[in-house]
Design a protein around this motif. Sequence first.
Motif, PDB file in Angstrom:
ATOM      1  N   PRO A  15       1.097  -0.964  -0.335  1.00  0.00           N
ATOM      2  CA  PRO A  15       0.058  -0.410  -0.068  1.00  0.00           C
ATOM      3  C   PRO A  15       1.111   1.158   0.342  1.00  0.00           C
ATOM      4  CG  PRO A  15      -0.695  -1.754   1.336  1.00  0.00           C
ATOM      5  CD  PRO A  15       0.837  -1.979   0.461  1.00  0.00           C
ATOM      6  N   ALA A  16       2.191   1.358   0.269  1.00  0.00           N
ATOM      7  CA  ALA A  16       2.429   2.484  -0.001  1.00  0.00           C
ATOM      8  C   ALA A  16       3.417   2.636  -0.861  1.00  0.00           C
ATOM      9  CB  ALA A  16       3.561   2.461   1.386  1.00  0.00           C
ATOM     10  N   ASP A  17       3.009   2.078  -2.040  1.00  0.00           N
ATOM     11  CA  ASP A  17       3.122   2.542  -3.151  1.00  0.00           C
ATOM     12  C   ASP A  17       1.940   3.135  -4.196  1.00  0.00           C
ATOM     13  OD1 ASP A  17       5.991   0.718  -3.771  1.00  0.00           O
ATOM     14  OD2 ASP A  17       4.957  -0.706  -3.571  1.00  0.00           O
ATOM     15  N   LEU A  44      -1.700   2.720  -9.437  1.00  0.00           N
ATOM     16  CA  LEU A  44      -1.841   2.060  -7.860  1.00  0.00           C
ATOM     17  C   LEU A  44      -3.074   3.597  -7.860  1.00  0.00           C
ATOM     18  CD1 LEU A  44      -2.338  -0.265  -6.317  1.00  0.00           C
ATOM     19  CD2 LEU A  44      -0.209   0.482  -4.860  1.00  0.00           C
ATOM     20  N   THR A  45      -3.713   3.058  -7.807  1.00  0.00           N
ATOM     21  CA  THR A  45      -4.319   5.068  -7.153  1.00  0.00           C
ATOM     22  C   THR A  45      -4.968   4.517  -5.640  1.00  0.00           C
ATOM     23  OG1 THR A  45      -6.571   4.049  -8.713  1.00  0.00           O
ATOM     24  CG2 THR A  45      -4.831   5.358  -9.300  1.00  0.00           C
ATOM     25  N   LEU A  52      -7.164  -3.441  -4.341  1.00  0.00           N
ATOM     26  CA  LEU A  52      -5.868  -3.044  -5.378  1.00  0.00           C
ATOM     27  C   LEU A  52      -7.541  -1.969  -6.396  1.00  0.00           C
ATOM     28  CD1 LEU A  52      -4.829  -5.495  -4.631  1.00  0.00           C
ATOM     29  CD2 LEU A  52      -2.476  -3.708  -6.278  1.00  0.00           C
ATOM     30  N   GLN A  53      -6.988  -0.590  -6.718  1.00  0.00           N
ATOM     31  CA  GLN A  53      -6.983  -0.313  -7.753  1.00  0.00           C
ATOM     32  C   GLN A  53      -5.687   0.548  -8.971  1.00  0.00           C
ATOM     33  OE1 GLN A  53     -11.347   1.445  -6.756  1.00  0.00           O
ATOM     34  NE2 GLN A  53     -10.148   3.301  -7.033  1.00  0.00           N
ATOM     35  N   GLY A  72       3.424  -8.689  -8.932  1.00  0.00           N
ATOM     36  CA  GLY A  72       3.728  -7.160  -9.044  1.00  0.00           C
ATOM     37  C   GLY A  72       4.442  -6.438  -8.248  1.00  0.00           C
ATOM     38  N   LYS A  73       4.908  -5.339  -9.045  1.00  0.00           N
ATOM     39  CA  LYS A  73       5.990  -4.878  -8.326  1.00  0.00           C
ATOM     40  C   LYS A  73       5.863  -3.520  -9.221  1.00  0.00           C
ATOM     41  CE  LYS A  73       9.041  -6.188 -13.114  1.00  0.00           C
ATOM     42  NZ  LYS A  73       9.883  -6.132 -13.336  1.00  0.00           N
TER      43      LYS A  73
END
Length: 376
Positions: A15-17, A44-45, A52-53, A72-73
């Motif tokens: 979530p920090a991304d 990643l909004t 995730l959105q 994911g990356k």
Amino acid sequence: MDFTTGGRFEVSITPADVGKRVSVRYRYESAKPQERFTDAVGVLTSWTDEVLQITPRSGDTVRIPEAALVAGKVVPATPVRRRGPAADARELDRVAARAWPPLESEALGEWRLRAAGGFTRRANSVLALGDPGLPLDAALERVTAWYGERGLPAYLQLSAGAAGTQEWLAAELQARGWVREVNAEIRVGALAPVADLTDDTGRVTLSRDLPPGWLDRYQRFLRPGPEVVQVLYGGPSVWFATVPAGADTTGGPAPSVTGPAGGTGGAGTAGGAEGAGGTGGAEPAEVRAPAAIGRCVVDGRWAGFTAVEVAPESRRQGLATEVMAALARQALAEGASAAYLQVEADNDGARALYDGMGFRRHHTYHHWRAPRPDQG
């Protein structure tokens, strides 16, 4: 896209991304086992409530349950050098807005509310760059009221697919019931190659004023009211191109250029339809619509091409290329070096034409319409 580390899939995003561009692979339900995995690339909004959105350049938000993630990356934005002249999305959005100005505008923080009597969404939408200076719901309420006072639907223009674009805001609008109505691309390219597309531009006439019949070929309205003329004349340095109906197909070495009848578009802007030599009203019956038209706005290093249209019976004769080349040469003479244009994503014919001219997609933009009152 390689998601593996030591031969194993890995989810290296958290979530920090949020706010970063990511690439993910995830599971989804399918009757065919071989089609149970798919990929998504975009910004990643949000990442809340284990969902995730991700908003790709298309502007359509993808919702992915956290439990469905396989890999994911974080990935870097596409390098600008692959897209033509170096520019960021905000610079291009502002340049394009100056080339298609509204009749009325008002600041809302860093947003710009624009209205032009309903002529085109571009001139009747909020250029939502930066901070509106209010909480989002309060800003959207102000936007809706402002357009309602003018009898217009409320639109926000948002960009996607490049560094600094507004995918997060698109996701917020979608969550509030706003509807995306337009999917268009901003394309860029070097200007000199456009000028060199052909030496045969003798059929093209360039003018500071709207020539007789030009508006008959530009089919973007039912009746050309004064707002149409004022928008078309707007911009730092505006040129109109015309290939007359029945023009000699032998062409010539250079286009003819006529000066303004009443200033550099100023008469048309100040006087509306009347200031454009009467082009805002009905065309004389004997005037035939041109075989081809175009418009170019020179703004510093940028030349923006709009309204390039060719009569159906005159297509596949190279007229669009001639119009673009003639306008590009004029823009080069004024010091421009880079070119841009806007084209709807589903206009395959135009996209193919501009591919051949060296234009490449820089980013996309979309117009989001506020929910109607009866939609709650």
